[in-house]
Design an enzyme around this catalytic site. Structure first.
Site, mmCIF file in Angstrom:
data_model
loop_
_atom_site.group_PDB
_atom_site.id
_atom_site.type_symbol
_atom_site.label_atom_id
_atom_site.label_comp_id
_atom_site.label_asym_id
_atom_site.label_seq_id
_atom_site.Cartn_x
_atom_site.Cartn_y
_atom_site.Cartn_z
ATOM 1 N N LYS A 14 48.339 -97.530 -7.910
ATOM 2 C CA LYS A 14 48.457 -96.718 -9.271
ATOM 3 C C LYS A 14 49.824 -97.260 -9.833
ATOM 4 O O LYS A 14 49.615 -97.303 -11.090
ATOM 5 C CB LYS A 14 48.854 -95.333 -8.603
ATOM 6 C CG LYS A 14 47.758 -94.804 -7.769
ATOM 7 C CD LYS A 14 47.834 -93.053 -7.482
ATOM 8 C CE LYS A 14 49.010 -92.737 -6.600
ATOM 9 N NZ LYS A 14 48.935 -93.264 -4.994
ATOM 10 N N ARG A 90 48.806 -84.015 -6.884
ATOM 11 C CA ARG A 90 48.316 -84.071 -5.420
ATOM 12 C C ARG A 90 47.880 -83.251 -4.786
ATOM 13 O O ARG A 90 47.166 -83.152 -3.415
ATOM 14 C CB ARG A 90 49.641 -84.377 -4.519
ATOM 15 C CG ARG A 90 49.826 -85.973 -4.756
ATOM 16 C CD ARG A 90 51.072 -86.301 -3.666
ATOM 17 N NE ARG A 90 51.155 -87.691 -3.210
ATOM 18 C CZ ARG A 90 51.812 -88.487 -3.550
ATOM 19 N NH1 ARG A 90 52.407 -88.662 -5.009
ATOM 20 N NH2 ARG A 90 51.974 -89.939 -3.275
ATOM 21 N N ARG A 129 54.131 -103.873 1.488
ATOM 22 C CA ARG A 129 55.118 -103.456 0.530
ATOM 23 C C ARG A 129 56.437 -102.814 1.381
ATOM 24 O O ARG A 129 57.520 -102.990 0.766
ATOM 25 C CB ARG A 129 54.524 -102.245 -0.080
ATOM 26 C CG ARG A 129 55.327 -101.803 -1.137
ATOM 27 C CD ARG A 129 54.576 -100.551 -2.063
ATOM 28 N NE ARG A 129 54.789 -99.235 -1.585
ATOM 29 C CZ ARG A 129 54.074 -98.261 -2.014
ATOM 30 N NH1 ARG A 129 53.432 -98.308 -2.942
ATOM 31 N NH2 ARG A 129 54.017 -97.285 -1.350
ATOM 32 N N ARG A 135 61.030 -99.460 1.373
ATOM 33 C CA ARG A 135 60.538 -97.922 1.288
ATOM 34 C C ARG A 135 60.762 -97.204 2.527
ATOM 35 O O ARG A 135 59.721 -97.571 3.384
ATOM 36 C CB ARG A 135 59.693 -97.650 0.487
ATOM 37 C CG ARG A 135 59.799 -97.355 -1.116
ATOM 38 C CD ARG A 135 58.404 -97.113 -1.604
ATOM 39 N NE ARG A 135 57.635 -95.918 -1.223
ATOM 40 C CZ ARG A 135 56.850 -95.312 -1.919
ATOM 41 N NH1 ARG A 135 56.237 -95.828 -2.891
ATOM 42 N NH2 ARG A 135 56.048 -94.096 -1.401
ATOM 43 N N ARG A 146 50.815 -90.187 5.540
ATOM 44 C CA ARG A 146 50.529 -89.992 4.102
ATOM 45 C C ARG A 146 49.015 -89.867 3.652
ATOM 46 O O ARG A 146 48.458 -89.439 2.949
ATOM 47 C CB ARG A 146 51.339 -91.193 3.523
ATOM 48 C CG ARG A 146 52.727 -90.741 3.447
ATOM 49 C CD ARG A 146 53.478 -91.862 3.328
ATOM 50 N NE ARG A 146 53.453 -92.318 1.930
ATOM 51 C CZ ARG A 146 53.538 -93.697 1.573
ATOM 52 N NH1 ARG A 146 54.005 -94.353 2.491
ATOM 53 N NH2 ARG A 146 53.361 -94.081 0.358
#
Ligand code: AMP
Length: 190
Positions: A14, A90, A129, A135, A146
């Protein structure tokens, strides 16, 4: 004005595709994840509340998210080319609140673009990532949570937007440019 919801599981691309859309179409961009990470960095009350949820892979309560949304949207002014909603909505209450907030301004969502990527590939991308971005929620355990949250709380929005008549399914595998070409075709036809 073409307001777009860019939709998909964590790791679907995204953010990457939002950057391409901003470059080509001059859209504004609201990433609620980025907004929350900035709040955490600045040590605000909202940031303190958000951190616990984020690190646990859970969603921040709808009321908090909905409050933030209108003020960020209004920061783009009354006349703009369109705003990309990235990571919002969401949940179904968030989608309803977004629709209401926009209609109060005489605006609407022109398209919901659903980036579809199989779960095995999402996992690979997010682990990678995490190694690169640092992160705190890109570790195997939180990623799994998640993805579960996405499957239970967020994916029902696919049918919700289908009923609104504005859902567009896009295959999210391929090169960044190949995927962007699929998205641009949809936007150009709006
Ligand atoms: P993202 O950067 O979009 O992957 O978001 C990272 C985390 O921020 C999510 O796992 C949630 O904990 C929180 N978050 C971001 N956007 C929302 C939202 N619209 N509703 C609830 N929580 C959110």
């Amino acid at each position: 004005m073409k307001n777009i919801v860019i939709f998909g599981a964590p790791g679907a691309g995204k953010g990457t595709q939002s950057d391409k859309m901003i470059e080509k179409y001059g859209f504004g961009h609201i990433s609620t994840g980025d907004v929350l990470r900035a709040e955490i960095k600045n040590g605000t009350e909202l940031g303190k509340t958000a951190k616990g949820f984020i690190d646990n892979g859970q969603l921040i309560p709808d009321e908090l998210m909905i409050d933030i949304l209108a003020s960020v949207y209004d920061s783009f002014g009354k006349e703009h080319k369109g705003v990309i909603f990235d990571g919002f909505p969401r949940t179904i209450p968030q989608a309803e609140a977004l629709k209401k907030m926009l209609s109060e301004r005489g605006h609407q969502i022109a398209a919901m673009i659903e980036l579809f990527v199989p779960e095995e590939e999402l996992m690979k991308r997010l682990i990678l990532r995490g190694e690169q971005s640092g992160r705190s929620d890109d570790n195997a355990e939180t990623i799994q949570k998640r993805l579960n949250v996405y499957n239970t709380q967020t994916s029902p929005l696919i049918d919700w937007y289908q009923n609104e008549g504005i859902r567009h399914h896009v295959e999210g595998l391929g090169t960044i440019d190949e995927i962007f070409a699929r998205i641009a075709k949809i936007i150009d036809n709006l």
